[in-house]
Design a protein around this motif. Structure first.
Motif, short mmCIF file in Angstrom:
data_model
loop_
_atom_site.label_atom_id
_atom_site.label_comp_id
_atom_site.label_asym_id
_atom_site.label_seq_id
_atom_site.Cartn_x
_atom_site.Cartn_y
_atom_site.Cartn_z
N GLY A 195 0.82 -1.21 0.00
CA GLY A 195 0.00 0.00 0.00
C GLY A 195 0.85 1.25 0.00
O GLY A 195 2.05 1.22 -0.28
N GLY A 196 0.21 2.38 0.29
CA GLY A 196 0.93 3.66 0.33
C GLY A 196 0.97 4.38 -1.00
O GLY A 196 1.91 5.15 -1.26
N GLU A 197 -0.03 4.18 -1.84
CA GLU A 197 -0.07 4.86 -3.14
C GLU A 197 0.19 6.36 -2.99
O GLU A 197 -0.44 7.04 -2.18
CB GLU A 197 -1.46 4.64 -3.77
N SER A 198 1.17 6.87 -3.73
CA SER A 198 1.51 8.30 -3.78
C SER A 198 1.88 8.89 -2.41
O SER A 198 1.89 10.11 -2.25
CB SER A 198 0.34 9.11 -4.37
N SER A 199 2.21 8.05 -1.45
CA SER A 199 2.42 8.54 -0.08
C SER A 199 3.83 9.07 0.17
O SER A 199 4.05 9.82 1.13
CB SER A 199 2.17 7.40 0.92
N PHE A 200 4.82 8.68 -0.64
CA PHE A 200 6.23 8.93 -0.37
C PHE A 200 6.64 8.38 1.00
O PHE A 200 7.65 8.77 1.56
CB PHE A 200 6.59 10.41 -0.51
N TYR A 201 5.84 7.46 1.53
CA TYR A 201 6.11 6.78 2.79
C TYR A 201 6.48 7.77 3.90
O TYR A 201 7.41 7.55 4.68
CB TYR A 201 7.21 5.74 2.60
N THR A 202 5.71 8.84 3.97
CA THR A 202 5.97 9.86 4.97
C THR A 202 4.70 10.14 5.76
O THR A 202 3.63 9.60 5.46
CB THR A 202 6.51 11.14 4.29
N ASP A 203 4.82 10.98 6.78
CA ASP A 203 3.66 11.40 7.58
C ASP A 203 3.06 12.64 6.94
O ASP A 203 3.73 13.68 6.86
CB ASP A 203 4.08 11.71 9.02
N TRP A 204 1.82 12.56 6.50
CA TRP A 204 1.16 13.69 5.84
C TRP A 204 0.60 14.65 6.88
O TRP A 204 0.20 14.24 7.97
CB TRP A 204 0.06 13.18 4.92
N LYS A 205 0.54 15.91 6.50
CA LYS A 205 -0.03 16.93 7.38
C LYS A 205 -1.54 16.73 7.55
O LYS A 205 -2.10 16.96 8.62
CB LYS A 205 0.22 18.33 6.81
N GLU A 206 -2.22 16.29 6.46
CA GLU A 206 -3.67 16.12 6.48
C GLU A 206 -4.03 14.83 5.75
O GLU A 206 -3.31 14.39 4.85
CB GLU A 206 -4.37 17.28 5.76
N PRO A 207 -5.17 14.23 6.10
CA PRO A 207 -5.65 13.09 5.31
C PRO A 207 -6.00 13.53 3.89
O PRO A 207 -6.28 14.70 3.64
CB PRO A 207 -6.91 12.64 6.07
N ASP A 208 -5.98 12.58 2.97
CA ASP A 208 -6.36 12.85 1.58
C ASP A 208 -6.94 11.58 0.98
O ASP A 208 -6.42 10.48 1.22
CB ASP A 208 -5.13 13.30 0.77
N ARG A 209 -8.03 11.76 0.24
CA ARG A 209 -8.71 10.64 -0.41
C ARG A 209 -9.02 9.51 0.59
O ARG A 209 -8.89 8.32 0.28
CB ARG A 209 -7.89 10.11 -1.58
N GLY A 210 -9.41 9.91 1.79
CA GLY A 210 -9.81 8.94 2.80
C GLY A 210 -8.67 8.21 3.48
O GLY A 210 -8.91 7.26 4.24
N LYS A 211 -7.42 8.64 3.24
CA LYS A 211 -6.28 7.96 3.82
C LYS A 211 -5.50 8.92 4.72
O LYS A 211 -5.14 10.01 4.29
CB LYS A 211 -5.36 7.41 2.72
N ASN A 212 -5.27 8.47 5.94
CA ASN A 212 -4.51 9.27 6.91
C ASN A 212 -3.08 8.73 6.95
O ASN A 212 -2.72 7.95 7.83
CB ASN A 212 -5.17 9.18 8.29
N TYR A 213 -2.27 9.13 5.99
CA TYR A 213 -0.94 8.58 5.84
C TYR A 213 -0.02 9.00 6.99
O TYR A 213 0.23 10.20 7.21
CB TYR A 213 -0.31 9.04 4.53
N LYS A 214 0.52 8.01 7.70
CA LYS A 214 1.55 8.22 8.73
C LYS A 214 2.61 7.13 8.56
O LYS A 214 2.95 6.40 9.48
CB LYS A 214 0.93 8.16 10.14
N TRP A 215 3.14 7.06 7.33
CA TRP A 215 4.01 5.94 6.99
C TRP A 215 5.37 6.00 7.70
O TRP A 215 5.93 4.96 8.06
CB TRP A 215 4.21 5.89 5.47
N GLU A 216 5.91 7.17 7.91
CA GLU A 216 7.19 7.24 8.61
C GLU A 216 7.05 6.72 10.04
O GLU A 216 7.89 5.96 10.53
CB GLU A 216 7.77 8.65 8.60
N THR A 217 5.99 7.13 10.69
CA THR A 217 5.73 6.63 12.05
C THR A 217 5.58 5.12 12.04
O THR A 217 6.12 4.42 12.91
CB THR A 217 4.46 7.29 12.62
N PHE A 218 4.86 4.60 11.06
CA PHE A 218 4.65 3.15 10.99
C PHE A 218 5.96 2.41 10.78
O PHE A 218 6.28 1.44 11.50
CB PHE A 218 3.67 2.83 9.86
N LEU A 219 6.75 2.86 9.80
CA LEU A 219 7.97 2.14 9.44
C LEU A 219 9.08 2.30 10.48
O LEU A 219 9.90 1.39 10.67
CB LEU A 219 8.47 2.61 8.07
N MET A 220 9.13 3.45 11.14
CA MET A 220 10.19 3.71 12.10
C MET A 220 9.86 3.25 13.51
O MET A 220 10.76 2.88 14.27
CB MET A 220 10.50 5.22 12.16
#
Length: 470
Positions: A147-172
Motif C-alpha cells: 500500500g501507500g499509493e503516492s504517499s512517499f512513505y511519509t507522515d502527511w499533514k492532512e488526510p487525503d482521499r480517505g487515507k490518513n498517511y503516517k508511513w514514517e511513524t509506521f515504518l520507524m
C-alpha cells in the motif's frame, strides 16, 4: 504525451535555471573509488541551509499483528494494526534462508519500498520482479510493506482521499517491534526502493540517522524543495491517484519540503552505505522504440527517468561535496520501468550484503541418504538445497528452493508451495497434523492438489486456496 511534456517543462526549469535558483558552485574535488561518480553531471547548486532538528518524538505504541497468512513456507503476510493510521497495514516477509533450520537465530532485515502506484493488495516487487526467487538463498528477512499509493512513505499533514498517511511513524516506530520481537529480525536494517520508494528510502535514512545500515534509490527523485520540484511532485501524485501534495508537506514555501528533502539532508547520511542509480530516459534494452529516434513508447517513463537522472546526479554531487562515500550507477539508457529496477536490485545486493554483515554468507549444503533418492527423482520441482538437514519434532527436514522434505512414517515426503505454507501455519511436524504421509498429489476430482498427514490433510484449489482438513 501530456505527462512527458509536463515533466520536460519541469526539467527546463530545473536544468535551465538551476536547482534552487542558485549560481553554480565550483566542481567538487576528485572522488575516491568509493565515492559516487560525477562525470557528465550538471553543476551542483549552492548548499541550502539544513532545517533545524525536530523535537524528540513522543512515545508511540507498537503495531499489533491482527492476521497472518502463509503464501508458502518462506513467504508470509502479516496485517499489522497501525495506531497512528488507525488501520491494518499488510506487510509481507520473505523469510531468511535459515529461518526454519535455525529457529533460535535472528536475521538482518531489508525493507523494499514500492512505487507511486503501489497497490493495496500486493507489492509491485512481487508482481513485477523475481524477488521471491532472488532472495531464497540469502540470509536476510525481506520486508515488503503493501500500500501507500503516492504517499512517499511519509507522515502527511492532512488526510487525503480517505487515507490518513503516517508511513514514517509506521515504518520507524510501529512496525520494528513486531519484526524484532515476533519475527526474528535484528536491528541491522537496510532499505531500498524504486521511484517514489527510492526517494523515500533516502529520505527515511536521512531523517533517522543510524536506523539503516544501507539505503538504495533506484530511479528515485532525490530533491524535493529545489526550484520547480514541489510542482513536479504535485504533478506526479495527482497523476498517481489524484492526491494533493499540499496535504503532504504544505505549499512549496512550507519548511516541511526541506525537512524531507534527501538533498538538503545529505550530511545526515554519513555512515550509511549508499547506492543510487538511474537511467537517462533514452530507449534501452527493456523498452519498445517509438517512431521518434532514441525515444521509447513509454513516454511518461521517459520524462520521469530524465527527472530521476538529473536529481540523482545532483544528489551524488552533494554527497561528494560533503565527503560522504556512496555508489552511483548511471545507466547509458533506459526508462522508468520495472525490468531496470529488478536489475538494480540484483546489482545492489553485494553492497547491501556487506552493510548487513552478510558478505561471506553462502549456501553450504548437500543432500544425503533417503532424502537424496527422493530429491534425485524430483529435483526439477524442488530445485537446489538451501540448508543441510536439521532436526524437527519426530525426525528431520531439509529446505530446498521450492519446498521441503520431511521424514515420516512412510519415508521422506515433499511438502511445497501453498500447501507448505498452510503446513507451517498449522505448526509443521510438531503441530496438529503431525508428519507427512504423502507427497503432493492430484485431488480425486483432478481440480486441485493434496498432501496427507498423520492427523489430516491439506488441499489446494485455485478457487479456495489451501485448506486444512481432518
Amino acid at each position: 504525451m501530456a505527462v512527458v511534456v509536463a515533466i520536460v517543462a519541469v526539467l527546463t526549469l530545473v536544468v535551465g535555471q538551476g536547482l534552487a535558483g542558485a549560481e553554480p558552485a565550483p566542481a567538487p574535488a576528485p572522488a575516491s573509488p568509493a565515492a559516487p561518480p560525477t562525470s557528465a553531471a550538471p553543476a551542483p547548486p549552492a548548499s541550502p541551509r539544513a532545517p533545524a532538528p525536530a523535537p524528540a518524538a513522543a512515545p508511540v505504541p507498537p503495531g499489533k499483528v491482527t492476521n497472518t497468512y502463509w503464501y508458502t513456507d518462506r513467504r508470509v503476510a502479516l496485517w499489522v494494526y497501525s495506531p497512528s493510521m488507525n488501520t491494518n497495514i499488510q506487510v509481507q516477509i520473505l523469510l531468511a534462508r535459515d529461518w526454519h533450520a535455525k529457529p533460535k537465530e535472528k536475521f538482518p532485515q531489508l525493507t523494499m519500498l514500492d512505487g507511486l502506484r503501489a497497490q493495496d493488495d500486493q507489492s509491485g516487487w512481487i508482481i513485477n520482479t523475481k524477488i521471491v526467487d532472488f532472495y531464497k538463498d540469502k540470509n536476510v528477512n525481506v520486508i515488503l510493506p503493501i500500500g501507500g499509493e503516492s504517499s512517499f512513505y511519509t507522515d502527511w499533514k492532512e488526510p487525503d482521499r480517505g487515507k490518513n498517511y503516517k508511513w514514517e511513524t509506521f515504518l520507524m516506530r510501529e512496525l520494528p517491534p513486531v519484526l524484532e520481537n515476533d519475527w526474528r529480525s535484528t536491528d541491522v536494517r537496510g532499505i531500498e526502493g524504486l521511484s517514489m520508494g527510492g526517494s523515500a528510502a533516502m529520505m527515511l535514512a536521512a531523517r533517522n540517522p543510524g536506523f539503516y545500515k544501507f539505503a538504495a534509490s533506484f530511479s528515485g527523485i532525490l530533491q524535493f524543495s529545489s526550484f520547480g520540484m514541489p510542482q513536479a511532485i504535485q504533478f506526479a501524485v495527482r497523476d498517481g491517484g489524484g492526491y494533493d501534495s499540499m496535504k503532504m508537506f504544505g505549499p512549496p514555501s512550507d519548511p516541511a519540503w526541506k525537512e524531507h528533502d534527501p538533498y538538503v539532508l545529505a550530511e545526515k547520511l554519513q555512515g550509511t552505505s549508499l547506492y543510487v542509480s538511474s537511467g537517462n530516459g533514452m530507449v534501452g534494452p527493456h523498452d519498445k522504440p517509438s517512431d521518434i529516434p532514441m525515444l521509447a513508447t513509454n513516454y511518461s517513463g521517459v520524462g520521469l527517468e530524465m527527472l530521476s537522472r538529473v536529481t540523482s546526479q545532483q544528489f551524488a554531487i552533494q554527497l561528494n561535496r560533503k565527503g560522504i562515500p556512496g555508489q552511483a550507477v548511471y545507466r547509458p539508457s533506459g526508462t522508468h520501468t520495472w525490468p531496470y529496477w529488478e536489475f538494480e536490485m540484483m546489482q545492489a545486493w553485494p553492497q547491501a550484503a556487506a552493510a548487513l554483515g552478510l558478505s561471506g554468507d553462502a549456501v553450504a549444503c548437500r543432500v544425503d541418504g533417503a532424502f537424496r533418492k527422493l530429491w534425485d527423482a524430483n529435483k526439477g520441482d524442488l530445485g537446489g538445497c538451501l540448508t543441510p538437514s536439521y532436526g524437527v519434532p519426530g525426525g528431520k527436514a531439509q529446505d530446498f528452493a521450492n519446498g521441503r522434505i520431511f521424514t515420516g512414517p512412510k519415508g521422506p515426503k515433499i511438502v511445497t508451495g501453498a500447501i507448505g505454507g498452510a503446513y507451517v501455519a498449522a505448526g509443521g511436524p510438531g503441530g496438529r497434523l503431525g508428519k507427512p504421509l504423502s507427497n503432493e498429489e492430484p485431488t480425486r476430482d483432478g481440480k486441485g492438489r493434496v498432501n496427507y498427514f498423520e492427523h489430516g490433510r491439506i488441499t489446494w484449489t485455485a478457487k479456495d486456496g489451501s485448506k486444512v482438513l481432518k
